[in-house]
Design an enzyme around this catalytic site. Structure first.
Site, PDB file in Angstrom:
ATOM      1  N   ASP A  55       1.025  -0.968  -0.303  1.00 27.29           N
ATOM      2  CA  ASP A  55       0.027  -0.188  -0.092  1.00 27.29           C
ATOM      3  C   ASP A  55       0.832   1.271  -0.234  1.00 27.29           C
ATOM      4  OD1 ASP A  55       0.312   0.723   2.921  1.00 27.29           O
ATOM      5  OD2 ASP A  55       0.327  -0.919   3.385  1.00 27.29           O
ATOM      6  N   ASP A  94       0.690   3.625   2.731  1.00 26.42           N
ATOM      7  CA  ASP A  94       0.436   4.142   3.657  1.00 26.42           C
ATOM      8  C   ASP A  94      -1.031   4.750   3.615  1.00 26.42           C
ATOM      9  OD1 ASP A  94       1.393   3.858   6.633  1.00 26.42           O
ATOM     10  OD2 ASP A  94       1.871   6.027   6.305  1.00 26.42           O
TER      11      ASP A  94
END
Length: 296
Positions: free
Chosen positions: A209, A211
């Site tokens: 991802d 973040d």
């Protein structure tokens, strides 16, 4: 010469390592408490493998409650010389996208609740840690990724947060501004303890991802991370299989000095060493304590 034994610590989404031959499970006792799970010991080709799921099978242990000292201690007792950590991570750079593997070479420790050393009162030691990743092991991981056609980047700084919550936006923007590449919850104190145990260590940051700094992607949620984890886990197994296929039979000296990290590191005079602590250090530091006279 010391036979090379390749340890693998599986992070989120990687709780098993299929394909091991002559497989056995072994629960090794540690004076540092209970490790995350039993060890799965076998072979990939001619390379001996010791696998441990960091969070336990079923992902029952959160990052701050992992017994990192016991995990590294049992790896040492199993003969592991080189240890690869496979860790799910968030990214601070657009070019480090979900599904990419980053062969980390630096860490920033932002944890606060974890025991980060085997040493302490009664036996003080200070190991060199300027270069926490074994360059030779990292190079082998890069070569394995190239051979498997896996998207990867060599080099990167991983900041380890306490968790288990994901970052606030302020934290995410701060770490991004500082130039860090990845964030995770488990590399520390694992890497520090591996160095104290004279095990050559390397981390593969498996990006899941962005973040929460990325305006187009928003906050991190478990569902999105898990969706990427499945694909990353399969690629991680291919990476390990290729790494094992070309792994040397004998341990190679580490350019970062991990294979002799305790040389001159223990500063407590023999007559002032705590015998109870020395007994717990039998596997981690037996090489130097035995030479110096553990029973003095």
């Amino acid at each position: 010469m010391t036979p090379a034994v390749l340890g693998i610590i599986g992070g989120s989404g990687l709780y098993d390592l299929p394909g091991l031959t002559d497989l056995r499970e072994e629960r090794i006792a540690s004076p540092w408490g209970e490790p995350s799970d039993s060890l799965r010991i076998g072979y990939l080709g001619r390379t001996k493998i010791v696998f441990l799921p960091r969070h336990g099978r079923g992902h029952a242990i959160p990052p701050s409650e992992i017994n990192y000292r016991a995990n590294i201690d049992v790896m040492k007792r199993a003969g592991v010389t080189d240890l690869v950590s496979l860790s799910a991570c968030g990214s601070y750079k657009a070019e480090l996208y979900p599904g990419l593997f980053v062969m980390v070479d630096q860490f920033v420790d932002r944890t606060s609740r974890r025991e980060s050393s085997f040493f302490g009162r009664g036996c003080v030691a200070h190991v060199s840690f300027g270069h926490p990743v074994g360059p030779g092991l990292q190079a082998r991981l890069v070569a394995a990724a190239k051979a498997e056609g896996l998207a990867h980047v060599k080099g990167g700084t991983l900041v380890t947060m306490e968790g288990p919550q994901f970052s606030t936006l302020a934290e995410s923007l701060t770490y991004k501004a500082l130039g860090y590449d990845l964030i995770g919850m488990t590399a520390m104190p694992e890497a520090k303890l591996a160095r104290e145990a004279e095990i050559t260590y390397a981390t593969v940051g498996m990006v899941t991802d962005f973040d929460c700094w990325h305006e187009e992607h928003g906050a991190v949620d478990v569902a999105a991370v898990v969706a990427v984890l499945h694909g990353n886990a399969e690629k991680a197994r291919r990476l390990v299989a290729r790494l094992a296929a070309d792994f040397p039979a004998e341990r190679e000296p580490c350019p970062a000095g991990s294979h002799h990290a305790l040389d001159m590191a223990i500063v407590t005079a023999p007559e002032h060493r705590d015998k109870a602590l020395l007994a717990k250090l039998d596997a981690v530091a037996g090489r130097v304590l035995g030479r110096a006279g553990q029973s003095d």
